[in-house]
Design an enzyme around this catalytic site. Structure first.
Site, PDB file in Angstrom:
ATOM      1  CG  ASP A   9     -11.374  25.367  12.936  1.00 12.72           C
ATOM      2  OD1 ASP A   9     -10.364  25.826  13.481  1.00 12.72           O
ATOM      3  OD2 ASP A   9     -12.177  26.068  12.283  1.00 12.72           O
ATOM      4  CG  LEU A  10     -13.810  27.762  18.626  1.00 13.41           C
ATOM      5  CD1 LEU A  10     -14.964  26.966  19.213  1.00 13.41           C
ATOM      6  CD2 LEU A  10     -12.952  28.335  19.772  1.00 13.41           C
ATOM      7  CG  ASP A  11     -13.454  31.729  13.451  1.00 18.00           C
ATOM      8  OD1 ASP A  11     -14.669  31.885  13.253  1.00 18.00           O
ATOM      9  OD2 ASP A  11     -12.586  32.460  12.947  1.00 18.00           O
ATOM     10  CB  THR A  17     -15.101  34.049  16.530  1.00 21.57           C
ATOM     11  OG1 THR A  17     -14.556  32.810  16.105  1.00 21.57           O
ATOM     12  CG2 THR A  17     -15.764  33.856  17.875  1.00 21.57           C
ATOM     13  CE  LYS A  45     -14.319  33.710   7.029  1.00 20.50           C
ATOM     14  NZ  LYS A  45     -15.526  33.395   6.284  1.00 20.50           N
ATOM     15  N   GLY A  46      -8.641  31.049   9.729  1.00 16.33           N
ATOM     16  CA  GLY A  46      -7.820  29.908  10.130  1.00 16.33           C
ATOM     17  C   GLY A  46      -6.346  30.228  10.296  1.00 16.33           C
ATOM     18  NE  ARG A  49      -3.964  37.360  18.760  1.00 12.49           N
ATOM     19  CZ  ARG A  49      -3.885  37.220  20.078  1.00 12.49           C
ATOM     20  NH1 ARG A  49      -3.128  38.037  20.779  1.00 12.49           N
ATOM     21  NH2 ARG A  49      -4.563  36.261  20.700  1.00 12.49           N
ATOM     22  CB  SER A 114      -9.171  26.694  18.092  1.00  8.41           C
ATOM     23  OG  SER A 114      -9.170  28.049  17.741  1.00  8.41           O
ATOM     24  CB  ALA A 115      -5.259  28.999  14.924  1.00  6.29           C
ATOM     25  CB  SER A 116      -8.564  31.284  18.625  1.00  5.02           C
ATOM     26  OG  SER A 116      -8.795  32.392  19.476  1.00  5.02           O
ATOM     27  CE  LYS A 145      -6.225  24.586  13.030  1.00  5.59           C
ATOM     28  NZ  LYS A 145      -7.629  24.987  13.199  1.00  5.59           N
ATOM     29  CD  GLU A 169      -9.598  23.553  10.141  1.00  4.50           C
ATOM     30  OE1 GLU A 169     -10.134  24.478   9.519  1.00  4.50           O
ATOM     31  OE2 GLU A 169      -8.846  23.752  11.095  1.00  4.50           O
ATOM     32  CG  ASP A 170     -13.649  27.406   8.963  1.00  4.42           C
ATOM     33  OD1 ASP A 170     -12.792  26.982   9.771  1.00  4.42           O
ATOM     34  OD2 ASP A 170     -13.811  28.612   8.728  1.00  4.42           O
TER      35      ASP A 170
HETATM   36  P1  B16 Z   1      -6.586  34.764  18.025  1.00  7.53           P
HETATM   37  P2  B16 Z   1      -9.744  28.661  14.350  1.00  7.53           P
HETATM   38  C1  B16 Z   1      -8.550  31.067  14.170  1.00  7.53           C
HETATM   39  O1  B16 Z   1      -9.473  30.204  14.816  1.00  7.53           O
HETATM   40  C2  B16 Z   1      -9.312  32.070  13.314  1.00  7.53           C
HETATM   41  O2  B16 Z   1      -9.978  31.385  12.254  1.00  7.53           O
HETATM   42  C3  B16 Z   1      -8.346  33.079  12.729  1.00  7.53           C
HETATM   43  O3  B16 Z   1      -9.045  34.034  11.960  1.00  7.53           O
HETATM   44  C4  B16 Z   1      -7.571  33.763  13.867  1.00  7.53           C
HETATM   45  O4  B16 Z   1      -6.618  34.690  13.356  1.00  7.53           O
HETATM   46  C5  B16 Z   1      -6.854  32.687  14.702  1.00  7.53           C
HETATM   47  O5  B16 Z   1      -7.832  31.765  15.197  1.00  7.53           O
HETATM   48  C6  B16 Z   1      -6.091  33.280  15.875  1.00  7.53           C
HETATM   49  O6  B16 Z   1      -7.002  33.857  16.763  1.00  7.53           O
HETATM   50  O7  B16 Z   1      -6.144  36.094  17.526  1.00  7.53           O
HETATM   51  O8  B16 Z   1      -7.863  34.814  18.837  1.00  7.53           O
HETATM   52  O9  B16 Z   1      -5.485  34.014  18.772  1.00  7.53           O
HETATM   53  O10 B16 Z   1     -10.443  28.733  13.023  1.00  7.53           O
HETATM   54  O11 B16 Z   1      -8.398  27.949  14.284  1.00  7.53           O
HETATM   55  O12 B16 Z   1     -10.631  28.138  15.454  1.00  7.53           O
HETATM   56 MG    MG Z   2     -11.701  27.835  11.417  1.00 10.43          MG
END
Ligand code: B16
Ligand code: MG
Length: 226
Positions: A9-11, A17, A45-46, A49, A114-116, A145, A169-170
């Site tokens: 996982d990233l964040d 972040t 977290k995780g 958006r 990552s979800a981001s 997730k 994963e966090d």
């Molecule tokens: P974005 P991860 C997640 O990253 C974040 O933990 C979560 O807080 C955020 O809402 C999500 O990405 C979406 O991010 O708005 O940049 O698309 O923990 O899956 O690396």
């Molecule tokens: Mg995370």
């Protein structure tokens, strides 16, 4: 089954972040006329958006149309992108470069999961991209997730089966996603929140990938020793 890849996982695992997400969500809350504290932010977290926005609006007791929600998410994201566009390699979490170097030296494949949707900017700004064979992010997934989609896509890109991958994963939703995907999972953070993971460690500092492999191969359920 021999372990052939580590999926990260990233964040919260490789970079923090979450603090930038928090600043941007707090600014949105403030414009909407309510306060949003760090404890409430834990729930984001995780989470994707739009799911994060739903939680924020629930906290503020605010009801708006779908169109307004799209607009709010866009405004928050613009602030967030502005914040992460000045990130530097110094923001990689402690112990991460060493752990990734050793992982590659051990011959393991690596993936970002990552979800981001902003993953490409974060990888570019921090220089983390060079350590990974595969990147799967929110731009490629349609189910957030705890659905295991992001991890299963990475395994498929690496031509591996789920049981050959270990997830780091966090977030609680991320641990659940890994287990639902039939993968072993190392939780990064608090034992209390991540109790379903096979093993929980506070961070990747002083961790040796070979110890992770040994522990996982000796124990199919909970991993008791490192
Ligand atoms: P974005 P991860 C997640 O990253 C974040 O933990 C979560 O807080 C955020 O809402 C999500 O990405 C979406 O991010 O708005 O940049 O698309 O923990 O899956 O690396
Ligand atoms: Mg995370």
């Amino acid at each position: 089954m021999e372990i052939k890849a580590f999926l990260f996982d990233l964040d919260g695992v490789l970079v923090d972040t979450a603090k930038y997400h928090y600043l941007a969500w707090r600014k949105l809350a403030s414009q909407l006329g309510f306060e949003f504290n760090e404890e409430q932010n834990e729930r984001l977290k995780g989470v994707s958006r739009m799911a994060s926005l739903e939680i924020l609006l629930e906290v503020g007791g605010i009801h708006v149309s779908e169109q307004e929600k799209q607009h709010m998410a866009e405004v928050k994201n613009n602030w967030y992108v502005q914040l992460i566009s000045s990130m530097t390699p110094d923001e990689i979490l402690p112990g991460v470069p060493e752990f990734l170097n050793k992982t590659r030296q051990a011959g393991l494949k690596t993936a970002i999961c990552s979800a981001s949707k902003n993953t490409p900017v974060i990888l570019e700004r921090t220089g983390l991209g060079k350590w990974f064979d595969v990147v799967v992010d929110g731009n490629r997934t349609s189910r957030a997730k705890p659905d295991p989609e992001v991890f299963l896509l990475a395994a498929s890109d690496l031509h591996l089966s789920a049981s050959e991958c270990v997830v780091f994963e966090d977030a609680e939703a991320g641990v659940e996603a890994a287990l639902r995907g039939n993968m072993r999972c190392i939780g990064i953070g608090s034992e209390e929140i991540l109790s379903k993971a096979n093993k929980v460690v506070p961070n990747l500092k002083n961790m040796d990938p070979l110890d992770v492999l040994k522990a996982i191969q000796n124990n199919h359920e909970k991993i008791n020793s490192f």
